[in-house]
Design a protein around this motif. Structure first.
Motif, PDB file in Angstrom:
ATOM      1  N   SER A   7       0.845  -1.193   0.000  1.00 38.41           N
ATOM      2  CA  SER A   7       0.000   0.000   0.000  1.00 38.41           C
ATOM      3  C   SER A   7       0.881   1.244   0.000  1.00 38.41           C
ATOM      4  CB  SER A   7      -0.914   0.017   1.232  1.00 38.41           C
ATOM      5  OG  SER A   7      -0.221   0.519   2.364  1.00 38.41           O
ATOM      6  N   LEU A   8       0.271   2.394  -0.201  1.00 32.80           N
ATOM      7  CA  LEU A   8       1.025   3.651  -0.199  1.00 32.80           C
ATOM      8  C   LEU A   8       1.384   4.099   1.210  1.00 32.80           C
ATOM      9  CD1 LEU A   8      -0.662   5.680  -3.089  1.00 32.80           C
ATOM     10  CD2 LEU A   8       1.144   3.928  -3.166  1.00 32.80           C
ATOM     11  N   ALA A   9       0.963   3.306   2.212  1.00 32.33           N
ATOM     12  CA  ALA A   9       1.382   3.571   3.586  1.00 32.33           C
ATOM     13  C   ALA A   9       2.530   2.663   4.007  1.00 32.33           C
ATOM     14  CB  ALA A   9       0.195   3.370   4.538  1.00 32.33           C
ATOM     15  N   HIS A  10       3.027   1.873   3.076  1.00 30.49           N
ATOM     16  CA  HIS A  10       4.013   0.848   3.434  1.00 30.49           C
ATOM     17  C   HIS A  10       5.375   1.428   3.791  1.00 30.49           C
ATOM     18  CE1 HIS A  10       6.202  -2.860   3.511  1.00 30.49           C
ATOM     19  NE2 HIS A  10       6.833  -2.653   2.374  1.00 30.49           N
ATOM     20  N   VAL A  11       5.825   2.460   3.100  1.00 35.57           N
ATOM     21  CA  VAL A  11       7.119   3.074   3.413  1.00 35.57           C
ATOM     22  C   VAL A  11       6.965   4.591   3.479  1.00 35.57           C
ATOM     23  CG1 VAL A  11       8.441   1.207   2.337  1.00 35.57           C
ATOM     24  CG2 VAL A  11       7.865   3.233   0.998  1.00 35.57           C
ATOM     25  N   HIS A  12       7.864   5.210   4.209  1.00 35.58           N
ATOM     26  CA  HIS A  12       7.832   6.677   4.318  1.00 35.58           C
ATOM     27  C   HIS A  12       9.196   7.172   4.762  1.00 35.58           C
ATOM     28  CE1 HIS A  12       7.752   6.481   8.770  1.00 35.58           C
ATOM     29  NE2 HIS A  12       6.944   5.445   8.600  1.00 35.58           N
ATOM     30  N   TYR A  13       9.396   8.475   4.644  1.00 36.77           N
ATOM     31  CA  TYR A  13      10.567   9.131   5.224  1.00 36.77           C
ATOM     32  C   TYR A  13      10.214  10.574   5.510  1.00 36.77           C
ATOM     33  CZ  TYR A  13      11.592  11.005   0.482  1.00 36.77           C
ATOM     34  OH  TYR A  13      11.517  11.632  -0.741  1.00 36.77           O
ATOM     35  N   CYS A  51      -3.968   6.197   3.075  1.00 38.52           N
ATOM     36  CA  CYS A  51      -3.218   5.415   2.084  1.00 38.52           C
ATOM     37  C   CYS A  51      -3.161   3.919   2.379  1.00 38.52           C
ATOM     38  CB  CYS A  51      -1.792   5.949   1.919  1.00 38.52           C
ATOM     39  SG  CYS A  51      -1.700   7.678   1.408  1.00 38.52           S
ATOM     40  N   GLY A  52      -4.096   3.413   3.201  1.00 38.43           N
ATOM     41  CA  GLY A  52      -4.150   1.980   3.448  1.00 38.43           C
ATOM     42  C   GLY A  52      -4.528   1.218   2.183  1.00 38.43           C
ATOM     43  N   ILE A  53      -4.303  -0.086   2.209  1.00 39.73           N
ATOM     44  CA  ILE A  53      -4.555  -0.899   1.023  1.00 39.73           C
ATOM     45  C   ILE A  53      -6.024  -0.903   0.629  1.00 39.73           C
ATOM     46  CG2 ILE A  53      -4.919  -3.101   2.216  1.00 39.73           C
ATOM     47  CD1 ILE A  53      -2.918  -2.461  -1.074  1.00 39.73           C
ATOM     48  N   ASP A  54      -6.908  -0.617   1.580  1.00 39.59           N
ATOM     49  CA  ASP A  54      -8.333  -0.601   1.257  1.00 39.59           C
ATOM     50  C   ASP A  54      -8.693   0.536   0.304  1.00 39.59           C
ATOM     51  OD1 ASP A  54      -7.546   0.735   3.740  1.00 39.59           O
ATOM     52  OD2 ASP A  54      -9.628   1.376   3.903  1.00 39.59           O
ATOM     53  N   PHE A 101      -8.439  -5.101   3.508  1.00 40.68           N
ATOM     54  CA  PHE A 101      -8.025  -4.965   4.895  1.00 40.68           C
ATOM     55  C   PHE A 101      -8.018  -3.480   5.259  1.00 40.68           C
ATOM     56  CE2 PHE A 101      -6.078  -9.154   4.062  1.00 40.68           C
ATOM     57  CZ  PHE A 101      -6.567  -9.846   5.167  1.00 40.68           C
ATOM     58  N   THR A 102      -8.947  -3.079   6.097  1.00 38.30           N
ATOM     59  CA  THR A 102      -9.034  -1.679   6.490  1.00 38.30           C
ATOM     60  C   THR A 102      -7.735  -1.234   7.151  1.00 38.30           C
ATOM     61  OG1 THR A 102     -11.410  -1.938   6.847  1.00 38.30           O
ATOM     62  CG2 THR A 102     -10.354  -0.020   7.851  1.00 38.30           C
ATOM     63  N   ARG A 103      -7.180  -0.146   6.641  1.00 40.15           N
ATOM     64  CA  ARG A 103      -5.940   0.461   7.163  1.00 40.15           C
ATOM     65  C   ARG A 103      -4.708  -0.418   6.963  1.00 40.15           C
ATOM     66  NH1 ARG A 103      -6.627   4.072  12.540  1.00 40.15           N
ATOM     67  NH2 ARG A 103      -8.239   5.489  11.786  1.00 40.15           N
ATOM     68  N   GLY A 104      -4.779  -1.403   6.082  1.00 45.88           N
ATOM     69  CA  GLY A 104      -3.664  -2.321   5.903  1.00 45.88           C
ATOM     70  C   GLY A 104      -2.491  -1.700   5.168  1.00 45.88           C
ATOM     71  N   ALA A 105      -1.281  -2.149   5.535  1.00 49.80           N
ATOM     72  CA  ALA A 105      -0.067  -1.696   4.853  1.00 49.80           C
ATOM     73  C   ALA A 105       0.213  -2.498   3.590  1.00 49.80           C
ATOM     74  CB  ALA A 105       1.128  -1.771   5.790  1.00 49.80           C
ATOM     75  N   GLY A 106      -0.553  -3.552   3.374  1.00 47.05           N
ATOM     76  CA  GLY A 106      -0.388  -4.375   2.181  1.00 47.05           C
ATOM     77  C   GLY A 106      -1.464  -5.423   2.140  1.00 47.05           C
ATOM     78  N   SER A 107      -1.430  -6.244   1.096  1.00 40.90           N
ATOM     79  CA  SER A 107      -2.427  -7.302   0.968  1.00 40.90           C
ATOM     80  C   SER A 107      -1.908  -8.410   0.079  1.00 40.90           C
ATOM     81  CB  SER A 107      -3.735  -6.757   0.362  1.00 40.90           C
ATOM     82  OG  SER A 107      -4.622  -7.825   0.039  1.00 40.90           O
ATOM     83  N   PRO A 108      -2.202  -9.670   0.432  1.00 42.61           N
ATOM     84  CA  PRO A 108      -1.942 -10.749  -0.508  1.00 42.61           C
ATOM     85  C   PRO A 108      -2.861 -10.628  -1.707  1.00 42.61           C
ATOM     86  CG  PRO A 108      -3.147 -11.558   1.399  1.00 42.61           C
ATOM     87  CD  PRO A 108      -2.790 -10.142   1.686  1.00 42.61           C
TER      88      PRO A 108
END
Length: 308
Positions: free
Chosen positions: A107-113, A134-137, A294-301
């Motif tokens: 998801s777009l929440a997976h990495v940051h700086y 930016c969660g996967i949902d 997945f609500t607010r998920g950082a990724g998904s299968p």
């Protein structure tokens, strides 16, 4: 002569998509997959052949343990000791797994700086409850459109690229030209390095995750110039590992996800698709692959499909 590699932050400033789809946007480059482009992609279905690009979700996957494990599936009911009218019996099971084990989207929440997610959303909203932005949902309407395969390993004439082998933008151009295919706006671009083929040959999860061939930092501008919507690969992280700048890691992740808002698809099985494309010389197809909501998920299968 050594080619200068721009820093992550320089690339982020040059290529970023913050504000492009409005100040509240959480979807990034999947906005490029318009209804018109989906309709055009559907016309790429020529034979009706369907290729499953997901890897099996079981204990034989490439996650060696540590911060991620392969899925663990537990049976809660098998039908034994059940007594229901008419002889009815049922089976149920549970699964315990990281959301980013097996074939997956970041998801777009997976990495940051620098305390910011994509589009400037504050990282303070990323808590133990998940990502409030930016969660996967946010990608749950599905990712479907024109898929393009660039088969780097076949172009180089090898079964798989070696770990640490970087793919640059010039090579992407050469492979596309050799395959007679163009990469354009809204495309879902799949990169075959042969890394999945290596795992299938050796079954060595630790080696699979120790490093990988993949895209170099210079490919970020190439993807931005073509307005690619999603980029995926048959390795675990799309980009080359170790990276090109000593002392840093996953820099392409940060530019693509945090700055450009690009969803990444990882650990795909591109082997059967690559064989079919090489046989008839057609390297574009209809791609469809929806994340689980997945609500607010950082990724998904995922279990994406290529339909030719």
């Amino acid at each position: 002569m050594t080619t200068s590699i721009p820093t992550m932050r320089e690339l982020g400033r040059q290529l970023g998509n913050w504000g492009r789809w409005g100040p509240e946007d959480e979807r990034g480059t999947t906005n490029l997959i318009t209804p018109e482009r989906v309709a055009a992609a559907a016309r790429l279905v020529r034979t009706g052949d369907v290729f499953d690009l997901g890897i099996p979700l079981d204990q034989n996957g490439p996650q060696p343990g540590g911060y991620r494990i392969n899925p663990i599936r537990l049976m809660s009911e098998t039908g034994q000791e059940q007594v229901f009218p008419g002889g009815f019996k049922y089976a149920d099971d549970y699964v315990f797994m990281p959301l980013q084990a097996g074939s997956q989207y970041d998801s777009l929440a997976h990495v940051h700086y620098d305390d910011r997610l994509y589009n400037g959303h504050p990282v303070s909203g990323l808590t133990v409850k998940g990502a409030d932005k930016c969660g996967i949902d946010t990608q749950a309407r599905g990712i479907a459109g024109r898929g393009v395969l660039l088969d780097i390993a076949r172009f180089r004439g090898v079964d798989w690229l070696e770990s640490g082998s970087a793919v640059g933008p010039d090579e992407l151009d050469r492979v596309a030209a050799a395959q007679g295919v163009e990469v354009g706006p809204g495309d879902i671009l799949l990169i075959r390095t042969g890394w999945r083929a290596r795992f299938l040959a050796e079954h060595d999860a630790a080696s699979f995750m120790a490093g990988e061939p993949g895209l170099g930092l210079g490919c970020a501008a190439w993807l931005r110039e073509r307005d690619v919507a999603v980029v995926g690969s048959d390795n675990f992280g799309v980009e080359v590992m170790p990276g090109e700048n000593p002392g840093a890691m996953f820099e392409l992740h940060m530019v693509l996800i945090r700055d450009m808002g690009m969803t990444l698809a990882e650990m795909l099985d591109l082997e059967d698709l690559a064989e079919a494309c090489a046989t008839d010389g057609v390297y574009d197809f209809f791609y469809t692959g929806s994340p689980l909501k997945f609500t607010r998920g950082a990724g998904s299968p995922i279990n994406p499909l290529a339909i030719r």
